[in-house]
Every structure is written in structure tokens, then in C-alpha cells.
Scaffold this active site. Structure first.
Site, PDB file in Angstrom:
ATOM      1  N   LYS A  35      70.895  53.590  25.373  1.00  0.00           N
ATOM      2  CA  LYS A  35      72.629  53.752  25.716  1.00  0.00           C
ATOM      3  C   LYS A  35      72.960  52.797  23.629  1.00  0.00           C
ATOM      4  CE  LYS A  35      76.407  51.805  27.378  1.00  0.00           C
ATOM      5  NZ  LYS A  35      77.175  50.627  28.515  1.00  0.00           N
ATOM      6  N   GLY A  49      84.403  44.838  30.595  1.00  0.00           N
ATOM      7  CA  GLY A  49      84.345  43.693  31.680  1.00  0.00           C
ATOM      8  C   GLY A  49      85.978  43.196  32.490  1.00  0.00           C
ATOM      9  N   THR A  56      79.938  44.644  35.518  1.00  0.00           N
ATOM     10  CA  THR A  56      80.818  43.244  35.773  1.00  0.00           C
ATOM     11  C   THR A  56      81.124  43.986  37.479  1.00  0.00           C
ATOM     12  OG1 THR A  56      80.825  42.455  34.083  1.00  0.00           O
ATOM     13  CG2 THR A  56      82.203  41.774  35.118  1.00  0.00           C
TER      14      THR A  56
END
Length: 257
Positions: free
Chosen positions: A96, A157, A207
């Protein structure tokens, strides 16, 4: 069935592994999410010493695929080096690719991202690029050798959910045959359903699950929400109308004197 770089997957949820209260809670969240892919930061593995090794053992015991990431990298050189180290540690060509360009929003540096993606793809990596919803950048990444795209829907987040629905819709229309995974900004199961209803193929999140009061239950909720959105999209969603349409026929109704 979702296919990423030739690998067939049943789950459309990719789950991050950071910030969980304990390894046991992380393990339960992974199980209840039914995910088949978890993302892992090389920085956590190498900085954790013995605990880092124990963490990797935990992930392997869960029987899921590992998607290492280059989280925190800010240059092409740093990202490429991190990717190569990750390939050694995790024994996978999957990576990633994150290349952060703005510290407040953690928005990717798309210029360096394309360059790093090209270098890694030429070296045999199978790149999962964290990008924006920009169509030109998407095309450049595909030309660089990526076989999928991972656009954000909001800053990492932030839990704000999709901020640019037209942009995400345009990306789906522009790349109809390319796997698209929404990455970053998802905060609630309803957010995940919303992006899946646009025709996206999967969602990656961390998150929203890890910081929940009950991460394992939240992971299960997201799994259901993603599946519901996908089935809804395939079934043909009713488009909004600007006037009422009766669901009960008015012709032939009873008349009372």
C-alpha cells in the site's frame, strides 16, 4: 467475488491494525469483520523489537493476507526503500503506497506518488496507491502499472465520511473496470454503505474500528454495512425524485358515499 491482482476475495472490507487497545481485541475485530486483508506498517514491525515480532506472529495466526504500507513516507526514495524492506519482512509483493504531501490533512503527494508507483511496479510490486479522487492522477497511476486505485473520501482518521460524492461518482464512471477501494475518512457504517452504493468495490478503514468503544462489534457492523451497500448497488438503487410518487395505485380505489 472481489479480485485484486489475481487474488479472489470474499470480503470487501480491508482492515487496518493500528491503535487497538490490545492484541486480543485486534484479533477479535479481525475475526468478526471477516476481512481477508489487513494493513500493517513496517515502522511498527521494525520499531517494536520483540513486541513487533509478536505482533506479526498474531497476524499470521489469524490466517489473513498482509498488505504492508509505507505510512509516514514523504519522498520517493523513502517510500521505495520502505517498500523493499516490507517485501523482505512480510514476503509479499503487495504494497500500500502512501506518500504524504500535506501534514495537516495527510493528503497524498500525487506527483511523487506516480513516480514511486512506476518504480515499484517495474520492480515487480503490486501497488495499492492511496490517492485523491482526481481523474488525471488516477489515469497516471494506472499507466504507471497500478491495477487498482484507492481514493480517499476525507482526510485520514477524520471520520467525516464522503466529502465529494460527485468526484467519487465520476471516478467510478471514468474507470468502470478498475477495482476502486475507498481509503481514509470513513467514520460510520453508514459512510461505508454510501460509498459502496456508488459502485466502489471495497473499503479500507482503521480508526473507525480501532477507536470505537467496542472495536469487535464495530468491525462486524462495518462488514454488514459494506455488504449491504454492495448488494444495493448491484440491485439497482432508486434515484431521488423531486416529487411524491404514490406506492399504492389510485385507479380502481374504493369510493364511499
Amino acid at each position: 467475488m472481489l479480485t485484486l491482482y489475481g487474488v479472489d476475495l470474499s470480503s470487501r472490507l480491508l482492515l487496518g491494525t493500528a491503535r487497538y487497545p490490545s492484541p486480543a481485541i485486534l484479533a477479535e475485530a479481525v475475526r468478526r469483520s471477516k476481512t481477508e486483508i489487513v494493513t500493517v506498517s513496517l515502522r511498527r514491525e521494525t520499531a517494536g523489537g520483540k513486541s513487533g515480532g509478536a505482533f506479526f506472529e498474531l497476524i499470521r495466526d489469524l490466517g489473513v493476507r498482509v498488505l504492508p504500507n509505507t505510512a509516514g513516507c514523504q519522498s520517493v526514495k523513502e517510500a521505495v526503500l520502505t517498500a523493499n524492506m516490507a517485501r523482505e519482512v512480510f514476503r509479499t509483493n503487495w504494497i500500500k503506497l502512501e506518500l504524504i504531501g500535506h501534514q495537516d490533512t495527510l493528503q497524498p503527494d500525487v506527483f511523487q506518488l506516480v513516480e514511486a508507483a512506476r518504480i515499484l511496479a517495474e520492480d515487480g510490486f503490486e501497488v495499492f496507491p492511496y490517492t485523491t479522487d482526481d481523474l488525471v492522477v488516477g489515469e497516471r497511476l494506472l499507466n504507471a502499472g497500478c491495477q487498482l486505485l484507492m481514493p480517499w473520501c476525507a482526510p485520514i482518521g477524520s471520520a467525516m465520511g464522503p466529502q465529494n460524492i460527485p468526484g467519487l461518482r465520476a471516478m467510478r464512471a471514468e474507470f468502470p473496470e478498475v477495482p476502486l477501494i475507498v481509503d481514509a475518512g470513513i467514520g460510520r457504517p453508514s459512510h461505508a454503505t454510501a460509498v459502496m452504493e456508488l459502485g466502489f468495490d471495497a473499503v479500507l478503514l482503521n480508526t473507525a474500528v480501532a477507536a470505537a468503544a467496542d472495536p469487535a462489534s464495530m468491525a462486524e457492523a462495518f462488514a454488514g454495512a459494506i455488504e449491504a451497500g454492495h448488494i444495493g448497488y448491484l440491485s439497482g438503487l432508486l434515484e431521488p425524485r423531486d416529487m411524491a410518487v404514490p406506492s399504492t395505485p389510485v385507479i380502481g380505489k374504493g369510493v364511499f358515499a
